[in-house]
Each structure stands twice: as C-alpha cells, then as structure tokens.
Design a protein around this motif. Structure first.
Motif, PDB file in Angstrom:
ATOM      1  N   ALA A  62      -5.438 -20.723 -15.389  1.00 28.85           N
ATOM      2  CA  ALA A  62      -4.421 -20.102 -14.534  1.00 28.85           C
ATOM      3  C   ALA A  62      -3.787 -18.906 -15.235  1.00 28.85           C
ATOM      4  N   ALA A  63      -3.485 -19.062 -16.532  1.00 32.68           N
ATOM      5  CA  ALA A  63      -2.898 -17.953 -17.289  1.00 32.68           C
ATOM      6  C   ALA A  63      -3.884 -16.794 -17.405  1.00 32.68           C
ATOM      7  N   LEU A  64      -5.151 -17.112 -17.672  1.00 36.49           N
ATOM      8  CA  LEU A  64      -6.174 -16.068 -17.754  1.00 36.49           C
ATOM      9  C   LEU A  64      -6.300 -15.331 -16.434  1.00 36.49           C
ATOM     10  N   ASN A  65      -6.225 -16.066 -15.337  1.00 41.88           N
ATOM     11  CA  ASN A  65      -6.323 -15.440 -14.024  1.00 41.88           C
ATOM     12  C   ASN A  65      -5.129 -14.529 -13.758  1.00 41.88           C
ATOM     13  N   ASP A  66      -3.937 -14.960 -14.159  1.00 45.64           N
ATOM     14  CA  ASP A  66      -2.761 -14.106 -13.992  1.00 45.64           C
ATOM     15  C   ASP A  66      -2.916 -12.798 -14.762  1.00 45.64           C
ATOM     16  N   ILE A  67      -3.456 -12.896 -15.969  1.00 47.21           N
ATOM     17  CA  ILE A  67      -3.680 -11.694 -16.776  1.00 47.21           C
ATOM     18  C   ILE A  67      -4.722 -10.805 -16.114  1.00 47.21           C
ATOM     19  N   ALA A  68      -5.798 -11.418 -15.604  1.00 48.50           N
ATOM     20  CA  ALA A  68      -6.851 -10.654 -14.932  1.00 48.50           C
ATOM     21  C   ALA A  68      -6.311  -9.969 -13.677  1.00 48.50           C
ATOM     22  N   ILE A  69      -5.501 -10.681 -12.895  1.00 48.76           N
ATOM     23  CA  ILE A  69      -4.916 -10.102 -11.689  1.00 48.76           C
ATOM     24  C   ILE A  69      -4.018  -8.925 -12.045  1.00 48.76           C
ATOM     25  N   THR A  70      -3.178  -9.114 -13.055  1.00 46.52           N
ATOM     26  CA  THR A  70      -2.277  -8.042 -13.473  1.00 46.52           C
ATOM     27  C   THR A  70      -3.055  -6.824 -13.946  1.00 46.52           C
ATOM     28  N   GLY A  71      -4.076  -7.063 -14.763  1.00 47.78           N
ATOM     29  CA  GLY A  71      -4.883  -5.953 -15.263  1.00 47.78           C
ATOM     30  C   GLY A  71      -5.610  -5.225 -14.144  1.00 47.78           C
ATOM     31  N   ALA A  72      -6.174  -5.985 -13.204  1.00 47.80           N
ATOM     32  CA  ALA A  72      -6.924  -5.373 -12.098  1.00 47.80           C
ATOM     33  C   ALA A  72      -6.010  -4.555 -11.195  1.00 47.80           C
ATOM     34  N   LEU A  73      -4.850  -5.114 -10.826  1.00 50.70           N
ATOM     35  CA  LEU A  73      -3.915  -4.379  -9.985  1.00 50.70           C
ATOM     36  C   LEU A  73      -3.449  -3.096 -10.658  1.00 50.70           C
ATOM     37  N   SER A  74      -3.103  -3.203 -11.939  1.00 46.90           N
ATOM     38  CA  SER A  74      -2.628  -2.023 -12.674  1.00 46.90           C
ATOM     39  C   SER A  74      -3.715  -0.963 -12.771  1.00 46.90           C
ATOM     40  N   TYR A  75      -4.939  -1.398 -13.041  1.00 45.11           N
ATOM     41  CA  TYR A  75      -6.044  -0.450 -13.194  1.00 45.11           C
ATOM     42  C   TYR A  75      -6.331   0.288 -11.888  1.00 45.11           C
ATOM     43  N   TYR A  76      -6.464  -0.469 -10.798  1.00 48.72           N
ATOM     44  CA  TYR A  76      -6.830   0.162  -9.535  1.00 48.72           C
ATOM     45  C   TYR A  76      -5.685   0.996  -8.960  1.00 48.72           C
ATOM     46  N   LEU A  77      -4.452   0.539  -9.166  1.00 45.37           N
ATOM     47  CA  LEU A  77      -3.321   1.338  -8.719  1.00 45.37           C
ATOM     48  C   LEU A  77      -3.210   2.633  -9.533  1.00 45.37           C
ATOM     49  N   HIS A  78      -3.454   2.546 -10.838  1.00 43.03           N
ATOM     50  CA  HIS A  78      -3.406   3.743 -11.682  1.00 43.03           C
ATOM     51  C   HIS A  78      -4.507   4.725 -11.292  1.00 43.03           C
ATOM     52  N   ALA A  79      -5.687   4.203 -10.959  1.00 41.98           N
ATOM     53  CA  ALA A  79      -6.776   5.074 -10.524  1.00 41.98           C
ATOM     54  C   ALA A  79      -6.394   5.805  -9.243  1.00 41.98           C
ATOM     55  N   ARG A  80      -5.711   5.120  -8.340  1.00 43.47           N
ATOM     56  CA  ARG A  80      -5.276   5.760  -7.108  1.00 43.47           C
ATOM     57  C   ARG A  80      -4.173   6.774  -7.379  1.00 43.47           C
ATOM     58  N   ARG A  81      -3.369   6.519  -8.388  1.00 45.75           N
ATOM     59  CA  ARG A  81      -2.295   7.446  -8.756  1.00 45.75           C
ATOM     60  C   ARG A  81      -2.858   8.800  -9.164  1.00 45.75           C
ATOM     61  N   SER A  82      -3.952   8.802  -9.924  1.00 40.43           N
ATOM     62  CA  SER A  82      -4.549  10.052 -10.370  1.00 40.43           C
ATOM     63  C   SER A  82      -5.206  10.818  -9.225  1.00 40.43           C
ATOM     64  N   SER A  83      -5.633  10.093  -8.176  1.00 38.50           N
ATOM     65  CA  SER A  83      -6.290  10.766  -7.051  1.00 38.50           C
ATOM     66  C   SER A  83      -5.288  11.245  -6.002  1.00 38.50           C
ATOM     67  N   LEU A  84      -4.072  10.703  -6.050  1.00 36.69           N
ATOM     68  CA  LEU A  84      -3.028  11.108  -5.109  1.00 36.69           C
ATOM     69  C   LEU A  84      -1.761  11.453  -5.878  1.00 36.69           C
ATOM     70  N   PRO A  85      -1.661  12.661  -6.433  1.00 34.77           N
ATOM     71  CA  PRO A  85      -0.508  13.025  -7.254  1.00 34.77           C
ATOM     72  C   PRO A  85       0.824  12.862  -6.534  1.00 34.77           C
ATOM     73  N   SER A  86       0.865  13.096  -5.232  1.00 30.96           N
ATOM     74  CA  SER A  86       2.123  13.010  -4.501  1.00 30.96           C
ATOM     75  C   SER A  86       2.616  11.577  -4.347  1.00 30.96           C
ATOM     76  N   SER A  87       1.777  10.604  -4.674  1.00 31.95           N
ATOM     77  CA  SER A  87       2.157   9.202  -4.523  1.00 31.95           C
ATOM     78  C   SER A  87       2.566   8.559  -5.845  1.00 31.95           C
ATOM     79  N   GLU A  88       2.809   9.359  -6.863  1.00 27.00           N
ATOM     80  CA  GLU A  88       3.035   8.815  -8.205  1.00 27.00           C
ATOM     81  C   GLU A  88       4.226   7.860  -8.242  1.00 27.00           C
ATOM     82  N   LYS A  89       5.299   8.192  -7.545  1.00 23.08           N
ATOM     83  CA  LYS A  89       6.498   7.354  -7.576  1.00 23.08           C
ATOM     84  C   LYS A  89       6.213   5.952  -7.052  1.00 23.08           C
TER      85      LYS A  89
END
Length: 326
Positions: free
Chosen positions: A176-203
């Motif tokens: 369960a702890a490993l899954n929480d870490i994986a979920i957090t890492g995946a969300l952060s990674y994919y959201l950050h990738a979208r941040r770089s493609s949409l500069p106006s959405s950085e906030k």
C-alpha cells in the motif's frame, strides 16, 4: 483474600493497560477529528457538485459510509478490548469489531487507490503505469482480505504476533505504501509534463502537484509507520494510532481532490467537478465561476490545444474541452 497475581504480573498488566490507553486515546482522538473533516467535505461535495456522474457520487457516498462504520467499530472494539484486559487474567480475544474495522480499512484503501489509478489513466493513457498501480492495489487488497479472514478464524490476541501473520500484514502495508509513492510520482510526473506543454497553466499545475504530493506523503507515512511499528514491536501497541487514522487519510485525500475544484475556481481558474482551464476575459470567468456542476472538465483557452483532464475523458463543445468523469 490474596491476589491471584504476583507483584511482577500486576506491574506488567498495569503497564500494558497504560500503554493501551495512551495509544488508543491518541489514535481515536486523531481518527475522530479526521472523520469530522470528512463529514464536512462530504457535505460540501454534495452541495456544490450536484451534477457529477452517479458513479462518482456513489464512490463518495461509499467512502463516507465505510468511514462512518470504521469510527463506530473502533469505538466498540476499544470498549470491549480494554474492558477485557481489565477483567480477564489471560489474553482476551480480538473483538469482532476490530477485525471488521480492519476489513473496511482494506476496502477504503483499495477504492481510493483505484480512484487514483483511474485518474492517472485519464492523465497519461499509459497502460504500463496504470497496470502497475492497479496490480499493487489488487495485491494489497487480496492480502488484506487474507489477514482479515485469518483474524476471524483465529481471534486470539496472540495471533497478530505470529511470524506468518506479521509477514503477510507487513506485505499489505508495504504494498500500500509503495502504491501511494507510485501514485504520487506518476501524478507529479504527468502533471509536470503537461505544465511544460501549457505555459499558461503553470499556476494550476503547480497547485495540483502540491496536492498530489501532500496526499501521497501523508498516506505513505501512515502506512510505513504502521508497518515498521507493527513488525518491529509486535507485542506493543504503538502501531494502533496509525492503523486508526490511515483509512481516514485515504477518504479525506479523495474528498479533498474533488472539493479543491471550488477553491481553484475562486482563484480565477474555472473548474467543474474536475479540472479545467479558462483563459477568457474576467466577465466570462465570473459568469462561468457560478457553474460548478458541469462534468469534470479541463477547458483551456481557445488558443490552447485541447488537453486531457486529470479526472476524465474529452468531449468538445463551444471552444472548450469538457472532460467527464468515467
């Protein structure tokens, strides 16, 4: 009449009761506080997002019902368990309500992690990442059911300290702890990738990353502390506060993820029951900020490419990309 206990036995019983009272008092106070927060969040959710899909409403209602039952079962098990220690010479059996509460926490963890697996699938469309997270969720759930059945069949208090049970229980919390870490890492990674493609959405993206990391850190720490204290000190009760609170942290994390849409709307970013960008003029923003009951959306300004939602699939209309919860 002489006491049936020696001085050493009385001292050991007294210390055990003191430790049990201390750990359960702390755990129950924190757990009931978190339950109060979840009640408020459920009220706000059903008041603000009346047009969310029934699947999402059912998920919220189910989590709140399970959370309520866990609070009732914990209160009952503490009463029975502490009373048993005070009145019996030998180890008392584990109350049925404690085992039932453990089952409900297992279900809550599974539902919450599946919710985030669905979220990550909508964000990334990455089958490997989603499958890995789903596999961890199902594995932890299956082993959690096994330990619950074991406790129903072997209710003696000493059964939770056996080597086999500690290994399986440790795997439940570890996965369960490993899954929480994986979920957090995946969300952060994919959201950050979208941040770089949409500069106006950085906030908005930065805010979502903070929420993703915060919920993952809290639940992962609770699971890890539960695991470490349960395995390292099997005959002590220091793990009880983390056991009592971990399920409520999962419930609150899902509810906070849904209710944050209103908060971000008030900061000038239009959110339906999900996530949307509105890059229009202030008058249009103010008009749309009153519409909080659309399906989960991720609506960029007209000059931005349509993007997938953190919580849904895309359907176009009126120059925006509306995303509904699946």
């Amino acid at each position: 009449m002489s006491s049936p206990f020696s001085a050493a036995q009385l001292a050991a019983i007294t210390n055990a009761v003191k430790e049990l009272f201390a750990t359960t008092f702390i755990g129950f106070c924190v757990a009931t506080t978190l339950y109060g927060i979840s009640v408020l969040q459920v009220y706000l959710y059903f008041r603000r997002y009346t047009k969310d899909r029934w699947a999402l409403k059912t998920t919220v209602a189910t989590l709140w019902t399970l959370d309520t039952l866990t609070t009732i079962f914990v209160a009952h098990s503490l009463f029975v368990f502490v009373l048993g220690i005070l009145n019996k010479k030998n180890d008392t059996d584990i109350p049925w309500s404690f085992t039932a509460e453990k089952l409900l926490v297992t279900i809550i963890t599974f539902i919450s992690q599946c919710f985030y697996a669905h979220t990550i699938w909508k964000v990334s469309q990455n089958r490997t990442t989603t499958t890995f997270i789903a596999f961890l969720a199902f594995s932890s759930f299956g082993l959690g059911i096994y330990t619950t059945v074991h406790l129903f069949q072997n209710p003696a208090l000493t059964s939770i300290s056996t080597r086999g049970f500690l290994i399986i229980s440790g795997l439940v919390q570890g996965l369960a702890a490993l899954n929480d870490i994986a979920i957090t890492g995946a969300l952060s990674y994919y959201l950050h990738a979208r941040r770089s493609s949409l500069p106006s959405s950085e906030k908005l993206i930065d805010t979502l990353i903070v929420y993703a990391v915060s919920r993952g850190v809290l639940t992962a720490i609770a699971q890890i502390m539960f695991l470490v204290l349960n395995v390292a000190l099997p005959h002590r009760q220091f793990w009880l506060p983390f056991h009592m609170t971990v399920g409520k942290l999962y419930v609150n994390s899902v509810l906070a993820t849904l209710n944050v849409r209103q908060t971000l709307t008030q900061s000038g970013i239009q959110l339906g029951p999900g996530i949307s960008f509105v890059g229009k003029n202030n008058a249009e923003m103010n008009e749309q900020s009153q519409i909080l009951t659309k399906p989960i959306t991720f609506a960029p300004a007209p000059h931005l490419a349509a993007v997938s939602s953190t919580f849904g699939s895309v359907s176009r209309g009126n120059g925006a990309a509306d995303v509904e919860q699946g």
